[in-house]
Design a protein around this motif. Structure first.
Motif, mmCIF file in Angstrom:
data_model
loop_
_atom_site.group_PDB
_atom_site.id
_atom_site.type_symbol
_atom_site.label_atom_id
_atom_site.label_comp_id
_atom_site.label_asym_id
_atom_site.label_seq_id
_atom_site.Cartn_x
_atom_site.Cartn_y
_atom_site.Cartn_z
ATOM 1 N N ARG A 102 0.900 3.602 -2.189
ATOM 2 C CA ARG A 102 1.665 2.709 -3.492
ATOM 3 C C ARG A 102 1.773 3.061 -4.690
ATOM 4 N N SER A 103 0.002 3.423 -4.882
ATOM 5 C CA SER A 103 0.081 4.296 -6.296
ATOM 6 C C SER A 103 0.307 5.599 -6.537
ATOM 7 N N TRP A 104 0.572 6.255 -6.033
ATOM 8 C CA TRP A 104 1.673 6.993 -6.076
ATOM 9 C C TRP A 104 2.897 7.333 -6.002
ATOM 10 N N ALA A 105 3.657 6.664 -5.249
ATOM 11 C CA ALA A 105 4.696 6.765 -4.488
ATOM 12 C C ALA A 105 5.444 5.815 -5.994
ATOM 13 N N VAL A 126 7.227 2.484 7.116
ATOM 14 C CA VAL A 126 6.562 3.584 7.583
ATOM 15 C C VAL A 126 4.894 3.057 8.669
ATOM 16 N N GLY A 127 5.375 1.958 8.547
ATOM 17 C CA GLY A 127 4.920 0.868 9.850
ATOM 18 C C GLY A 127 5.102 1.227 11.092
ATOM 19 N N VAL A 128 6.299 1.729 11.452
ATOM 20 C CA VAL A 128 6.744 2.101 12.647
ATOM 21 C C VAL A 128 5.624 3.451 13.470
ATOM 22 N N ALA A 129 5.343 3.874 12.374
ATOM 23 C CA ALA A 129 4.358 5.519 12.747
ATOM 24 C C ALA A 129 2.875 5.405 12.499
ATOM 25 N N THR A 130 2.669 4.042 11.622
ATOM 26 C CA THR A 130 0.847 3.705 11.052
ATOM 27 C C THR A 130 0.687 2.479 12.186
ATOM 28 N N PHE A 131 1.394 1.726 12.314
ATOM 29 C CA PHE A 131 0.823 0.860 13.490
ATOM 30 C C PHE A 131 -0.112 0.135 12.536
ATOM 31 N N HIS A 132 -0.141 0.235 11.193
ATOM 32 C CA HIS A 132 -1.217 -0.313 9.599
ATOM 33 C C HIS A 132 -0.366 -1.717 9.650
ATOM 34 N N HIS A 133 -1.023 -2.834 8.804
ATOM 35 C CA HIS A 133 -0.527 -4.029 8.115
ATOM 36 C C HIS A 133 -0.354 -3.117 7.310
ATOM 37 N N ASP A 134 -0.729 -2.483 6.304
ATOM 38 C CA ASP A 134 -0.780 -2.272 4.182
ATOM 39 C C ASP A 134 -0.947 -0.872 4.621
ATOM 40 N N PRO A 135 0.221 0.349 5.215
ATOM 41 C CA PRO A 135 0.537 1.750 5.292
ATOM 42 C C PRO A 135 0.697 1.807 3.508
ATOM 43 N N GLY A 136 0.691 1.167 2.254
ATOM 44 C CA GLY A 136 0.990 1.830 0.891
ATOM 45 C C GLY A 136 -1.504 2.260 0.677
ATOM 46 N N ALA A 137 -2.102 1.208 1.202
ATOM 47 C CA ALA A 137 -3.179 1.216 0.979
ATOM 48 C C ALA A 137 -3.635 2.717 1.748
ATOM 49 N N LEU A 138 -3.321 3.595 2.457
ATOM 50 C CA LEU A 138 -3.664 4.639 2.825
ATOM 51 C C LEU A 138 -3.381 5.919 2.036
ATOM 52 N N SER A 139 -4.095 7.021 2.381
ATOM 53 C CA SER A 139 -3.804 8.018 1.539
ATOM 54 C C SER A 139 -2.762 8.154 1.202
ATOM 55 N N ALA A 140 -2.123 8.921 0.225
ATOM 56 C CA ALA A 140 -0.513 9.667 0.385
ATOM 57 C C ALA A 140 -0.346 10.567 1.009
ATOM 58 N N ARG A 141 -1.400 11.896 1.363
ATOM 59 C CA ARG A 141 -1.094 12.303 2.444
ATOM 60 C C ARG A 141 -0.733 11.948 3.579
ATOM 61 N N PHE A 142 -1.618 11.449 3.899
ATOM 62 C CA PHE A 142 -0.948 10.610 5.481
ATOM 63 C C PHE A 142 0.757 10.327 5.832
ATOM 64 N N VAL A 143 1.017 8.836 4.261
ATOM 65 C CA VAL A 143 1.675 8.207 4.705
ATOM 66 C C VAL A 143 2.297 9.552 4.614
#
Length: 403
Positions: free
Chosen positions: A120-123, A139-156
């Motif tokens: 989220r910060s990077w984007a 990108v929740g479609v490929a992470t199944f996570h409630h807050d993808p923005g909090a994950l690593s920018a590289r991963f997302v």
């Protein structure tokens, strides 16, 4: 290496079995359930559902491997008319196109994204807060996570780039993933693999003598119990799985992607009408939920999206099913971590760990595939297992976490 034992007959276990057998190794697979397949099973009955939305990405290494062996089968192509029914939920309404900033963000390769910063910060610094939030939700479609923005920018970013690619990478197995598994089982038998079903292994010490190295192809919590190693953990998503069969109505959308909060609804009979009886359509959805949210919260989210995109869906419903999937949707990487920081494939003493939460690259099922091939490669390179008397009891001084 002449023999190999595999514990778990899901997608990863069958990949490892076929890979090893093709190299001339005698393979035995122990599957705890009455049928192999794991999370790739397709339900029996009139509605051929997978455990949540399933698709193959043809940009991944498993696509070529499966295609070369004729394991994908006849494709289930999506008609152009259906593809045009892709809808985005934004600001309380359904739209035909996503924000332009989100599209610009999706064009960036993962190598441009930092590992140590959250997405989220990077984007936000690149496309603004509104587009960054939309990209994270998508990108929740490929992470199944409630807050993808909090994950690593590289991963997302890797998942955003892959899931938003044009032409789309997503491909569908006709008849559900169970058909893919059946073909993998047949291929395993052809290459001499022995598959023992209803064969639960509680300890490596229970395995017969002289069965060679062991590949553990179970979910990570089960592997931790089997190996007696509580360090085998990694974060995964928590999501509500919502399956719905409706009487067919012309004009229903193919996909609703929620850009306000991660959520995905897909009409799978758009590309494969055989998944439901004639005159009916099968919808599968996944709605990620946070640690303080319940299944009811996810279901309510799905129903709000259905109200917008599927008029009269309640009156048209002929079957529905709801469940919560926790820790079964693959690894997610927090800022400062990459796939290399997950539990290692090689555990020492001739034991190898595979699955979708281990130290292997890729998106979703690609992690399971890549780790399975890597495990067999390492076992072949080593060329031998560890005597049965040493298995199940780590040698003094051996740190399995760093082996």
């Amino acid at each position: 290496m002449r023999k190999l034992t595999i514990i778990g007959g899901g997608f990863a276990g069958l990949t490892a079995a076929i890979t090893a057998a093709e190299a001339g190794v005698k393979v035995t697979v122990h599957e705890a359930h009455r049928t192999p397949g794991g999370r790739a099973r397709t339900a029996e009955g009139p509605y051929l559902t997978n455990e949540g939305p399933h698709a193959l990405y043809d940009g991944g290494p498993h696509w070529t491997w499966l295609k070369q062996r004729g394991l994908i089968g006849a494709p289930a192509p999506l008609p152009v008319s259906e593809a045009l029914r892709f809808r985005f939920h934004r600001g309380g309404a359904l739209r035909r196109t996503p924000p332009l900033g989100m599209l610009r963000q999706s064009l960036r390769g993962a190598e441009q994204a930092p590992v140590d910063l959250d997405f989220r910060s990077w984007a936000t610094g690149l496309v603004g807060e509104r587009a960054a939030d939309a990209a994270a939700a998508y990108v929740g479609v490929a992470t199944f996570h409630h807050d993808p923005g909090a994950l690593s920018a590289r991963f997302v970013q890797e998942r955003l780039h892959r899931t938003a690619a044009l032409p789309p990478e997503a491909r569908y197995v006709r008849g559900g993933w169970g058909e893919l598994i059946e073909r993998m089982i047949a291929r395993a038998w052809e290459t001499g693999v022995r598959i023992e079903t209803s064969s639960r292994v509680e300890s490596l010490a229970d395995l017969p003598l002289g069965e060679g190295p062991v590949v553990v192809a179970t979910a990570l919590p089960a592997a931790a119990r089997l190996l007696g190693d509580p360090s085998l953990t990694w974060e995964s998503g928590r999501t509500v799985l919502f399956d719905l069969a409706l009487r067919t109505r012309k004009g229903d959308p193919f996909v609703i992607s929620d850009l306000d909060a991660p959520g995905w609804i897909e009409r799978f009979t758009a590309q494969d009408p055989s998944l439901a009886p004639a005159g009916e359509q099968l919808i599968q959805a996944q709605l990620p939920i946070g640690p303080d949210e319940s299944k009811a919260d996810g279901v309510a989210h799905a129903e709000r999206l259905l109200d917008l995109g599927f008029p009269g869906w309640r009156e048209r419903t002929v079957w529905r099913r709801e469940s919560v999937s926790q820790g079964r949707t693959g690894a997610v990487d927090r800022p400062g971590t990459t796939w290399r920081d997950r539990p290692a494939v090689e555990r020492g003493d001739g034991v190898y760990l595979v699955g979708d939460q281990v130290a292997a690259p890729g998106v979703l099922a690609e992690v399971a595939f890549t780790s399975a091939v890597e495990a067999v490669s390492l076992a072949l390179r080593t060329g031998r297992g560890v005597p049965r008397t040493e298995r199940g009891v780590p040698r003094k001084g051996l740190d399995l976490k760093h082996a």
